[in-house]
Enzyme design. Structure first.
Site, mmCIF file in Angstrom:
data_model
loop_
_atom_site.group_PDB
_atom_site.id
_atom_site.type_symbol
_atom_site.label_atom_id
_atom_site.label_comp_id
_atom_site.label_asym_id
_atom_site.label_seq_id
_atom_site.Cartn_x
_atom_site.Cartn_y
_atom_site.Cartn_z
ATOM 1 N N GLY A 8 0.839 -1.190 0.000
ATOM 2 C CA GLY A 8 0.000 0.000 0.000
ATOM 3 C C GLY A 8 0.870 1.234 0.000
ATOM 4 O O GLY A 8 0.514 2.279 0.548
ATOM 5 N N ASN A 98 -12.135 -4.285 3.042
ATOM 6 C CA ASN A 98 -10.709 -4.367 3.343
ATOM 7 C C ASN A 98 -10.273 -5.756 3.788
ATOM 8 O O ASN A 98 -9.090 -6.106 3.672
ATOM 9 C CB ASN A 98 -10.331 -3.337 4.412
ATOM 10 C CG ASN A 98 -10.231 -1.932 3.842
ATOM 11 O OD1 ASN A 98 -10.170 -1.767 2.626
ATOM 12 N ND2 ASN A 98 -10.217 -0.936 4.702
ATOM 13 N N ARG A 154 -1.873 10.743 21.053
ATOM 14 C CA ARG A 154 -2.773 11.892 21.014
ATOM 15 C C ARG A 154 -3.191 12.313 22.412
ATOM 16 O O ARG A 154 -3.177 13.514 22.744
ATOM 17 C CB ARG A 154 -4.012 11.549 20.190
ATOM 18 C CG ARG A 154 -3.804 11.554 18.689
ATOM 19 C CD ARG A 154 -4.990 10.969 17.945
ATOM 20 N NE ARG A 154 -4.895 11.179 16.499
ATOM 21 C CZ ARG A 154 -5.606 10.516 15.599
ATOM 22 N NH1 ARG A 154 -6.481 9.594 15.986
ATOM 23 N NH2 ARG A 154 -5.451 10.773 14.316
ATOM 24 N N HIS A 178 -9.444 0.515 18.501
ATOM 25 C CA HIS A 178 -9.020 1.754 17.834
ATOM 26 C C HIS A 178 -10.256 2.271 17.110
ATOM 27 O O HIS A 178 -10.496 1.991 15.936
ATOM 28 C CB HIS A 178 -7.888 1.484 16.845
ATOM 29 C CG HIS A 178 -7.471 2.690 16.067
ATOM 30 N ND1 HIS A 178 -7.152 3.886 16.676
ATOM 31 C CD2 HIS A 178 -7.349 2.907 14.720
ATOM 32 C CE1 HIS A 178 -6.838 4.781 15.736
ATOM 33 N NE2 HIS A 178 -6.958 4.206 14.548
#
Length: 318
Positions: A8, A98, A154, A178
């Site tokens: 990818g 996916n 984050r 996630h």
């Protein structure tokens, strides 16, 4: 010096990871793997990167390829290929399309790079980690999803910015999915060594606002610029270099669980892991309060249901 392959490589995340890895002292070669119809783009990426690397006297080999044979001898193969998330989409919306991509790539990795660690970045990453594990037949310690590593970075940054404190003084972690069912471990968060619950008695800090900002972070960025890019790419590169350098850092990644955390089994979720050149060296036991434990178990059930649906769909398509 290690060889890493990026599946990818022409995507937004893949190309940024590739360039970051090419500049690392520990990487000798990066394979820019792409579909045959994208190979010219991969070649163009490599030419452009070589020009940039020349300015820093870096000699990393960049190998554009659509041949699985070029995966051979990779220490790590990153799967970042897949449909991207657009504004308003959840990561779960990508699961079915996916899964086939990840499954096919994982099978090829098992054939052509049987000693590699598979690192999965394709969303929804917890589900895709299990799909890659199924398809590869690898030991579960060698199939790792990027999990909550970026979420944890984050959250660390949010606390540091709001308190005007150096981020090295913030120790916090996000586990679970996630996605919407992420679980910030506030009960074990410390600031300058002081537990958060004591620290916030003397400062004004809107914890609910911080957590909501964290949950919305990806969609917020996508709504502003169309895609998340630098954050994921640098977090992924950080994971790869940690694995290659065998530093045994504890980072939060997605792993297939067998009761190590809160008795959760048969599903991949973000948990603290000691990372080594062999993959997951150890899942780190953690303390959670009752609320956090319940949230983690709820996340497990949600991801388990989606994973089973995706597995069933893959079998029906074959």
């Amino acid at each position: 010096m290690a060889k890493v392959s990026v599946m990818g490589s022409t995507g937004v995340i893949g190309k940024n990871v590739t360039f970051k890895l090419a500049r690392a002292d520990t990487i000798s070669e990066v394979v820019l793997f792409s579909r045959p119809e994208s190979i010219d783009k991969a070649k163009g990426q490599s030419y452009d990167m070589y020009d940039a690397l020349a300015a820093e006297d870096i000699d990393c080999l960049l190998t554009p390829s659509c041949n699985y044979e070029d995966l051979a001898d990779s220490a790590i193969v990153l799967i970042s290929a897949g449909a991207p998330r657009h504004e308003g989409m959840s990561r779960r919306d990508l699961a079915y399309v996916n899964a086939e991509i990840v499954s096919n790539y994982a099978k090829e990795i098992s054939i052509h790079a049987p000693d590699a660690i598979i690192l999965v970045a394709t969303n929804p990453v917890d589900v895709m980690t299990t799909i890659a594990l199924d398809a590869s037949g690898f030991d579960r310690n060698k199939v790792i999803g990027v999990g909550n590593h970026l979420d944890s970075l984050r959250l660390k940054t949010y606390f540091a910015r709001r308190l005007n404190i150096n981020s090295s003084e913030i120790h916090t972690r996000v586990i679970g999915e996630h996605g919407d069912n992420m679980v910030p471990l506030l009960s074990s968060t410390t600031i300058g060594g002081i537990p958060l619950k004591y620290f916030i008695r003397d400062v004004e800090l809107d914890i609910k606002e911080i957590i909501q900002t964290l949950r919305n972070a990806g969609n917020t960025i996508i709504s502003k610029k169309g895609a998340t890019e630098y954050g994921p790419a640098y977090a992924i590169s950080n994971l790869i270099t940690t694995l290659i350098t065998n530093t045994h850092k504890i980072l939060t990644v997605s792993l297939y669980l067998d009761g190590e955390i809160a008795d959760v089994k048969g599903v991949s979720l973000g948990v603290p892991s000691v990372l080594s050149k062999k993959g997951n060296a150890m899942i780190v036991p953690i303390h959670m309060n009752d609320y956090e434990k319940k949230k983690f178990q709820n996340a497990a059930e949600e991801i388990r249901k989606l994973t089973e649906d995706v597995r069933k769909n893959l079998k029906e398509e074959k």
